[in-house]
Write an enzyme that holds these catalytic residues in place. Structure first.
Site, PDB file in Angstrom:
ATOM      1  CD  GLU A 138      -1.224  -0.234   3.714  1.00  0.00           C
ATOM      2  OE1 GLU A 138      -2.212  -0.970   3.568  1.00  0.00           O
ATOM      3  OE2 GLU A 138      -0.968   0.333   4.789  1.00  0.00           O
ATOM      4  CG  HIS A 191      -3.253   0.198   7.596  1.00  0.00           C
ATOM      5  ND1 HIS A 191      -3.094  -0.547   6.453  1.00  0.00           N
ATOM      6  CD2 HIS A 191      -4.059  -0.518   8.402  1.00  0.00           C
ATOM      7  CE1 HIS A 191      -3.784  -1.673   6.568  1.00  0.00           C
ATOM      8  NE2 HIS A 191      -4.383  -1.671   7.747  1.00  0.00           N
TER       9      HIS A 191
END
Lengths: 292, 396
Positions: free
Chosen positions: A209, A247
């Site tokens: 990511e 996150h």
């Protein structure tokens, strides 16, 4: 055999008697994982889920021979728990806890360097070796036995990938959720390396990511040392710069850690990159079926 | 968590970092009072009126002005307070300015030429250690410096076992070329700055510029301070510095409901469990010809109540033309989530945009049945590709 954990692993649960620890330990045991006991300071001597509870990791290791630990301890105390496990001689520490302060993790990372152990996480779904051991919070039924390894920073996206791999006619050897924090114990590259060296794994799905440089590091390693096909996906192609996407580590901070930059580097290193997350399973199946 | 310049300066000052002094003001009258007080305290003749918003590039955007008398202080304060400041970092919509920092003029003439430097403290993710990054090229966009003159950017990495060492601090002072009194000031400045950083669990400090004044003081003229959200439990005194006016109101509301929501500019809203899958869902919206209107992670418990709150949040954005719900039910059962969606939909009663619900995992088939038999304007899918195709269909 696969990587990190198998049916012979002896697993300890830190934060065993808490709500999260209890729920997931039950699920792990139901999956057939060899949970040998747990640790909750102050509750030593009790029995929980039919397993012994210890006050310290050291006592637990002496009594059970545990070599793997999974941590469900709240953020203010989780760093301490990781170091306790490392000090007690646990070889593989899996930390599920989300929200550990960065400063604490800097100290943890330094502390475990001189101990003979590996840390997975924190802020991760854990590790599973299909049909052998589930040391994590993932739904076990998704991970049907097979020969594809999965490395991922995220939880549900790992399940998504596993499900697609299985529906494409393949299966999973092991899956490693390395975690979505800025500082984690095992990098993408290290996890990929484990699978490259695993005789039970034929291909790798690598899910990254935005944020940080770990995918690029893994890609460059694969270019040099890779022996198996790798499919890569980078989540966050549409994420704006400077904004944290859930996150703690998922934030675009410069021009090198955007999804586009990472995808370009992966491609340059010979990795098959998918733009759509719906094509992960299909793509690895195509690669595996082509005779080398 | 971001805080304002004036808050950041107050914090680092407590640790012994010399700063450009200032007093915050919420109205033009307060600004004049602040200016008088500041002159009494510091002897400054002129004042700098600085917009307090959580964004860089304020000077170029017209948010920082020099006032040469009290009338100009009042004039600039009334122009800046209430203005919508657009900078490189605010986006096209800009940010409303609620207060100004009335600051002393630090570029006064003296025995030496003033000189600006750059200094930041941040995490080097590759090594898992903090670094002090600094440059002789202060007062400029550091990304630009990094691109054009990378040899003018220096780094000191801190070994967590022993912390910042004095040879590193000296190295910083020498690399920046300061001598004499300024050298001594720089040593003190760097030590104080780093101890503040560690003590308050900051995730980033950016001091740009660090100024050597004409009388050889080293001071922080700006202070961008970012705190580690995960460590706020240790700092209740810092947590109260949060200025929710600086955040998107919908994001603030979402956070109150424990929903992790980030507003974006697109036309397809989404609701997902898990941050990674949420980003992937945004990506698949794009692949299907749409643009994501938001990031939204509902977390592990997608019950009717949470789903309703999430719908409510997403639909506040008038640009949303469709919503994609993507839940991978592992521990959480899809049929429960499906029932939650149906209940929420009926409860709200006023949803006019098409909704695509993709439920995969435990009891996915039962879940699809619940959606399909609900009689609502909801499209159901099990595979991610089906969901993508449905997004394409409703957009065309």
């Amino acid at each position: 055999m696969s990587v990190l954990v198998n049916k012979n692993s002896k697993i300890l649960v830190q934060g065993f008697t808490g709500k999260e620890g209890t729920f997931h330990a039950e699920q792990m045991i139901a999956y057939g994982t060899n949970v040998v006991g747990g640790v909750t300071p102050g509750k030593g001597g009790q029995n929980h889920l039919g397993k012994p509870v210890f006050n310290t990791v050291e006592q637990a290791v002496k009594a059970t021979g545990a070599d793997v630990s999974i941590i469900f301890v709240p953020p203010p105390f989780a760093a301490d728990s990781i170091m306790e496990a490392a000090d007690a001689g646990i070889k593989l520490i899996v930390c599920i806890t989300e929200g550990i302060p960065t400063k604490d993790m800097i100290n943890v990372k330094e502390y475990i360097k001189s101990r003979n152990c590996r840390l997975i996480g924190p802020n991760c779904p854990g590790v599973i070796t299909a049909d052998e051991a589930k040391v994590g919070i993932m739904p076990g039924f998704v991970f049907k036995k097979g020969r594809i390894g999965i490395v991922s920073k995220s939880g549900t996206l790992t399940y998504e990938a596993a499900d697609q791999v299985v529906k494409a006619g393949l299966g999973i050897s092991s899956a490693i959720g390395i975690g979505g924090d800025p500082i984690i114990g095992t990098s993408t590259k290290e996890a990929v390396e484990l699978f490259m060296n695993d005789p039970d794994t034929d291909g790798i799905v690598m899910i990254g990511e935005i944020g940080g440089g770990m995918e690029a590091e893994a890609a460059r390693w694969i270019k040099e040392h890779g022996t198996k096909p790798v499919v890569g996906f980078i989540a966050g192609q549409t994420a704006p710069p400077g904004r944290r996407m859930g996150h703690a580590g998922a934030i675009v901070g410069g021009s090198d850690d955007t999804a586009a930059a990472k995808m370009r580097i992966l491609k340059e290193c010979g990795i098959t990159v998918v733009v759509s997350p719906a094509e992960i399973g299909k793509t690895i199946a195509e690669l595996i079926k082509v005779p080398a | 968590m971001n805080i304002h310049e004036y808050q950041g300066k107050e914090i680092i000052k407590k640790y012994g970092v010399a700063i450009q002094e200032g007093i915050v003001a919420n109205t033009p009258d307060e600004a004049v009072e602040a200016a008088k007080k500041l002159t009494a305290q510091t002897g400054t003749k002129w004042h700098v009126v600085k917009a307090q918003v959580h964004a860089g590039g304020r000077g170029k955007g017209g948010g920082i002005k020099l006032a040469k008398n009290l009338d100009e202080v009042k004039d600039w304060a009334s122009k800046i307070i209430g203005m919508t400041l657009v900078t490189k970092q605010t986006g096209a919509d800009g940010k409303k300015v609620n207060s100004v920092l009335i600051s002393q003029d630090v570029f006064y003439p003296g025995e030496s030429e003033p000189k600006e430097y750059y200094m930041s403290v941040l995490l080097n993710r590759a090594t898992g250690r903090f670094i002090i990054m600094y440059s002789t090229e202060g007062g400029m966009d550091i990304e630009e410096v990094a691109e054009k003159t990378p040899h003018l950017i220096f780094k000191e990495e801190i070994d967590p076992k022993v912390g910042l060492q004095q040879f590193q601090v000296r190295q910083i002072a020498f690399n920046l070329g300061v001598t004499g009194e300024a050298y001594k000031s720089m040593i003190k400045f760097v030590n104080a700055l780093y101890s503040a950083f560690i003590d308050i669990d900051a995730s980033m400090f950016e001091i740009n510029p660090v100024l050597k004044t004409s009388d050889n003081k080293i001071i922080a003229v700006d202070a961008k301070v970012n705190l580690d959200d995960n460590a706020l439990f240790r700092h209740p005194d810092l947590e109260v510095l949060r200025d929710t006016r600086e955040e998107d109101p919908t994001e603030v509301e979402a956070a109150e409901h424990d929903l992790n929501y980030v507003k974006l500019d697109g036309n397809v809203g989404c609701m997902v469990n898990g941050a990674g899958l949420a980003m992937a869902t945004m990506d698949i919206i794009k692949v299907s010809g749409g643009e994501p209107a938001n990031f939204l992670d509902v977390g592990g418990t997608a019950d009717a109540n949470r789903v309703e709150q999430a719908f409510h949040i997403i639909l506040k954005d008038p640009n949303v033309k469709a919503i994609l719900v993507n839940i991978f039910g592992g521990i959480v059962r899809c049929d429960r989530v499906a029932q939650g969606i149906v209940d929420a939909y009926k409860n709200m009663g006023n949803i006019t945009v098409p909704i695509i619900v993709r439920l995969q995992g435990t009891n996915a088939v039962e879940a699809k049945k619940i959606i399909d038999e609900s009689g609502l304007k909801v499209f159901s899918a099990i595979e991610l590709q089906e969901a993508a195709d449905l997004v394409k269909k409703v957009l065309s």
